[in-house]
Each structure stands twice: as structure tokens, then as C-alpha cells.
Design a protein around this motif. Structure first.
Motif, PDB file in Angstrom:
ATOM      1  N   TYR A 130       0.828  -1.185   0.000  1.00  0.00           N
ATOM      2  CA  TYR A 130       0.000   0.000   0.000  1.00  0.00           C
ATOM      3  C   TYR A 130       0.873   1.250   0.000  1.00  0.00           C
ATOM      4  N   LEU A 131       0.566   2.183  -0.884  1.00  0.00           N
ATOM      5  CA  LEU A 131       1.306   3.431  -0.922  1.00  0.00           C
ATOM      6  C   LEU A 131       1.006   4.230   0.348  1.00  0.00           C
ATOM      7  N   THR A 132       2.052   4.712   0.959  1.00  0.00           N
ATOM      8  CA  THR A 132       1.941   5.490   2.186  1.00  0.00           C
ATOM      9  C   THR A 132       2.860   6.691   2.077  1.00  0.00           C
ATOM     10  N   SER A 133       2.357   7.842   2.540  1.00  0.00           N
ATOM     11  CA  SER A 133       3.178   9.026   2.729  1.00  0.00           C
ATOM     12  C   SER A 133       2.868   9.554   4.126  1.00  0.00           C
ATOM     13  N   THR A 134       3.536  10.611   4.539  1.00  0.00           N
ATOM     14  CA  THR A 134       3.380  11.076   5.917  1.00  0.00           C
ATOM     15  C   THR A 134       3.415  12.594   6.016  1.00  0.00           C
ATOM     16  N   LYS A 135       2.887  13.085   7.142  1.00  0.00           N
ATOM     17  CA  LYS A 135       3.001  14.493   7.524  1.00  0.00           C
ATOM     18  C   LYS A 135       3.203  14.536   9.038  1.00  0.00           C
ATOM     19  N   PRO A 136       4.069  15.434   9.522  1.00  0.00           N
ATOM     20  CA  PRO A 136       4.325  15.507  10.965  1.00  0.00           C
ATOM     21  C   PRO A 136       3.144  16.101  11.737  1.00  0.00           C
ATOM     22  N   VAL A 137       3.129  15.830  13.041  1.00  0.00           N
ATOM     23  CA  VAL A 137       2.121  16.390  13.957  1.00  0.00           C
ATOM     24  C   VAL A 137       2.858  17.091  15.082  1.00  0.00           C
ATOM     25  N   SER A 138       2.351  18.270  15.450  1.00  0.00           N
ATOM     26  CA  SER A 138       2.948  19.026  16.543  1.00  0.00           C
ATOM     27  C   SER A 138       1.864  19.464  17.520  1.00  0.00           C
ATOM     28  N   ILE A 139       2.112  19.228  18.797  1.00  0.00           N
ATOM     29  CA  ILE A 139       1.210  19.651  19.875  1.00  0.00           C
ATOM     30  C   ILE A 139       2.022  20.556  20.792  1.00  0.00           C
ATOM     31  N   GLY A 140       1.530  21.765  21.029  1.00  0.00           N
ATOM     32  CA  GLY A 140       2.282  22.761  21.770  1.00  0.00           C
ATOM     33  C   GLY A 140       2.360  22.513  23.269  1.00  0.00           C
ATOM     34  N   ASP A 141       2.964  23.472  23.968  1.00  0.00           N
ATOM     35  CA  ASP A 141       3.089  23.424  25.427  1.00  0.00           C
ATOM     36  C   ASP A 141       1.723  23.597  26.086  1.00  0.00           C
ATOM     37  N   ASN A 142       1.562  22.953  27.240  1.00  0.00           N
ATOM     38  CA  ASN A 142       0.393  23.135  28.097  1.00  0.00           C
ATOM     39  C   ASN A 142      -0.916  22.723  27.436  1.00  0.00           C
ATOM     40  N   ALA A 143      -0.848  21.826  26.459  1.00  0.00           N
ATOM     41  CA  ALA A 143      -2.056  21.375  25.763  1.00  0.00           C
ATOM     42  C   ALA A 143      -2.700  20.223  26.527  1.00  0.00           C
ATOM     43  N   TRP A 144      -4.020  20.178  26.469  1.00  0.00           N
ATOM     44  CA  TRP A 144      -4.800  19.073  27.038  1.00  0.00           C
ATOM     45  C   TRP A 144      -5.631  18.496  25.899  1.00  0.00           C
ATOM     46  N   ILE A 145      -5.357  17.248  25.553  1.00  0.00           N
ATOM     47  CA  ILE A 145      -6.067  16.548  24.483  1.00  0.00           C
ATOM     48  C   ILE A 145      -7.022  15.570  25.148  1.00  0.00           C
ATOM     49  N   GLY A 146      -8.321  15.799  24.992  1.00  0.00           N
ATOM     50  CA  GLY A 146      -9.337  14.978  25.649  1.00  0.00           C
ATOM     51  C   GLY A 146      -9.398  13.561  25.116  1.00  0.00           C
ATOM     52  N   GLY A 147      -9.915  12.670  25.945  1.00  0.00           N
ATOM     53  CA  GLY A 147      -9.983  11.247  25.640  1.00  0.00           C
ATOM     54  C   GLY A 147     -10.680  10.929  24.327  1.00  0.00           C
ATOM     55  N   ASN A 148     -10.216   9.863  23.697  1.00  0.00           N
ATOM     56  CA  ASN A 148     -10.769   9.364  22.441  1.00  0.00           C
ATOM     57  C   ASN A 148     -10.660  10.350  21.294  1.00  0.00           C
ATOM     58  N   SER A 149      -9.776  11.316  21.389  1.00  0.00           N
ATOM     59  CA  SER A 149      -9.574  12.246  20.279  1.00  0.00           C
ATOM     60  C   SER A 149      -8.628  11.630  19.253  1.00  0.00           C
ATOM     61  N   VAL A 150      -8.812  12.041  18.011  1.00  0.00           N
ATOM     62  CA  VAL A 150      -7.970  11.586  16.906  1.00  0.00           C
ATOM     63  C   VAL A 150      -7.353  12.820  16.268  1.00  0.00           C
ATOM     64  N   ILE A 151      -6.031  12.798  16.102  1.00  0.00           N
ATOM     65  CA  ILE A 151      -5.311  13.914  15.497  1.00  0.00           C
ATOM     66  C   ILE A 151      -4.753  13.442  14.156  1.00  0.00           C
ATOM     67  N   VAL A 161      -3.823  24.973  24.591  1.00  0.00           N
ATOM     68  CA  VAL A 161      -5.052  24.557  23.915  1.00  0.00           C
ATOM     69  C   VAL A 161      -5.697  23.416  24.686  1.00  0.00           C
ATOM     70  N   THR A 162      -7.028  23.430  24.745  1.00  0.00           N
ATOM     71  CA  THR A 162      -7.797  22.295  25.236  1.00  0.00           C
ATOM     72  C   THR A 162      -8.621  21.752  24.079  1.00  0.00           C
ATOM     73  N   ILE A 163      -8.449  20.458  23.813  1.00  0.00           N
ATOM     74  CA  ILE A 163      -9.232  19.758  22.794  1.00  0.00           C
ATOM     75  C   ILE A 163     -10.226  18.870  23.540  1.00  0.00           C
ATOM     76  N   GLY A 164     -11.519  19.080  23.300  1.00  0.00           N
ATOM     77  CA  GLY A 164     -12.552  18.309  23.984  1.00  0.00           C
ATOM     78  C   GLY A 164     -12.536  16.843  23.597  1.00  0.00           C
ATOM     79  N   ALA A 165     -13.004  16.012  24.522  1.00  0.00           N
ATOM     80  CA  ALA A 165     -13.032  14.560  24.323  1.00  0.00           C
ATOM     81  C   ALA A 165     -13.802  14.195  23.062  1.00  0.00           C
ATOM     82  N   GLY A 166     -13.304  13.169  22.389  1.00  0.00           N
ATOM     83  CA  GLY A 166     -13.968  12.639  21.209  1.00  0.00           C
ATOM     84  C   GLY A 166     -13.789  13.466  19.951  1.00  0.00           C
ATOM     85  N   SER A 167     -12.907  14.428  19.964  1.00  0.00           N
ATOM     86  CA  SER A 167     -12.716  15.294  18.802  1.00  0.00           C
ATOM     87  C   SER A 167     -11.920  14.598  17.706  1.00  0.00           C
ATOM     88  N   VAL A 168     -12.187  15.023  16.480  1.00  0.00           N
ATOM     89  CA  VAL A 168     -11.422  14.577  15.321  1.00  0.00           C
ATOM     90  C   VAL A 168     -10.764  15.828  14.751  1.00  0.00           C
TER      91      VAL A 168
END
Length: 190
Positions: A130-151, A161-168
Motif C-alpha cells: 500500500y502506498l503510504t506518505s506522511t506528515k508531521p504532527v505538533s502539539i504545543g506546550d500546556n495542551a490538554w487533548i481529551g480522551g478518544n480524540s484523533v489527530i 489549547v484544550t481539545i474536547g473529548a472525542g474530537s477529530v
């Protein structure tokens, strides 16, 4: 250009390349040891994470089980807490700042595949890849990523930043906001 260099540059690459497979198998061994280690053995937990990750600052705490592809593309800043059952597919760089809170079941993806099956699947000698490529992900300082979130691949989440639970999270999120939803959008400034 090696397959690893292609992977990190965002070009299509062969994930079954021997160098990448060696990195994958090393990560599997380290993850197995980490995920079954007594939680009181803090020195060994720290050693394994330092061996697994590109960078692990002081005070990083990762609950088990934890999963990643390579580990070698993950950098985590000081005093960041990653809760149980997180999955970091680090086919490209995943950078998390200091004082972060990553809730249970958060998934961070860096891999991308072509949408059209005919473009995605390459069949050779009765086997498929399967062809695959990529892109980086960056999460800053003091961030809260809520449960079941997908980045998603290529996303940058700002500082404080606060990301609410279940976010896409499909697009960048600026500094100092509350964002949630599917797709994740800014709800208000903090």
C-alpha cells in the motif's frame, strides 16, 4: 534517498524496507518490555522510554499500555502525561511540548494513503502493498487533548489549547483556545 528519508520527507515509501522493519521490531521489543513492566520500576520505565523515543524530557509519564510504530520519531517535553491506551503512529515526527495532558485512547496519526483504491494498492506477484506518505504532527506546550480524540497527519495544535473529548482534529488549532467536535473547531478563546 533511503526509504526512511522518503518517509520523513512525506514522499511515498516502502514500509517493508529492512531499515524500517528493524526500527519497527526494536520498538515492538521495547513496548512489550515497557507495557509489562512493574509500574514501580521507575528507573527502568525511564530508560526504556529514552531508548524508544527520539527525545524524552524529565518528568514524562506514560501510562500502559502505550503503542507506537517506531518511537524514534516521537519527542515529548518535560512533565507531559500520556494516559492509558494511546496510539502514536509516528511514521513522521510527533512533537509534544511541555506540561501536556494526553487523555486515554488518544490517537495521533502521521501516515496518509491515497483515497482511491486503485492508487493505494499495488499488486505484485500475487501480493499487495500500500502506498503510504506522511506528515508531521505538533502539539504545543500546556495542551490538554481529551480522551478518544484523533489527530490527523499534518496537524499543528498550539500552546495552551484544550481539545474536547472525542474530537477529530483535521486542521491546525491556534494558541489559547478550546476546540472540540467532529471535525474539531475552535469554540472559544481561553
Amino acid at each position: 534517498m533511503t526509504e526512511k528519508e522518503k518517509m520523513l520527507s512525506g514522499a511515498f515509501y516502502d514500509s517493508r524496507d529492512p531499515e524500517l522493519l528493524a526500527m519497527y521490531h526494536k520498538a515492538r521489543k521495547l513496548l512489550k518490555a515497557y507495557n509489562y513492566l512493574d509500574s514501580e520500576n521507575l528507573a527502568e520505565r525511564g530508560r526504556i522510554l529514552s531508548d524508544l523515543f527520539e527525545y524524552k524530557a524529565d518528568g514524562v509519564w506514560i501510562e500502559t499500555p502505550f503503542f507506537c510504530d517506531y518511537g524514534a520519531n516521537i519527542s515529548i517535553g518535560e512533565n507531559t502525561f500520556v494516559n492509558t491506551n494511546c496510539m502514536f503512529l509516528d511514521n513522521n515526527k510527533i512533537t509534544i511540548g511541555k506540561n501536556g495532558l494526553i487523555a486515554p485512547y488518544v490517537q495521533v496519526y502521521t501516515a496518509i494513503h491515497p483515497l482511491k483504491a486503485a492508487d493505494r494498492i499495488i499488486t505484485e506477484d500475487k501480493s499487495s502493498r500500500y502506498l503510504t506518505s506522511t506528515k508531521p504532527v505538533s502539539i504545543g506546550d500546556n495542551a490538554w487533548i481529551g480522551g478518544n480524540s484523533v489527530i490527523f497527519p499534518g496537524v499543528t495544535i498550539g500552546n495552551n489549547v484544550t481539545i474536547g473529548a472525542g474530537s477529530v482534529v483535521t486542521k491546525d488549532i491556534p494558541d489559547n483556545v478550546l476546540a472540540f467536535g467532529n471535525p474539531c473547531v475552535v469554540q472559544k478563546e481561553l
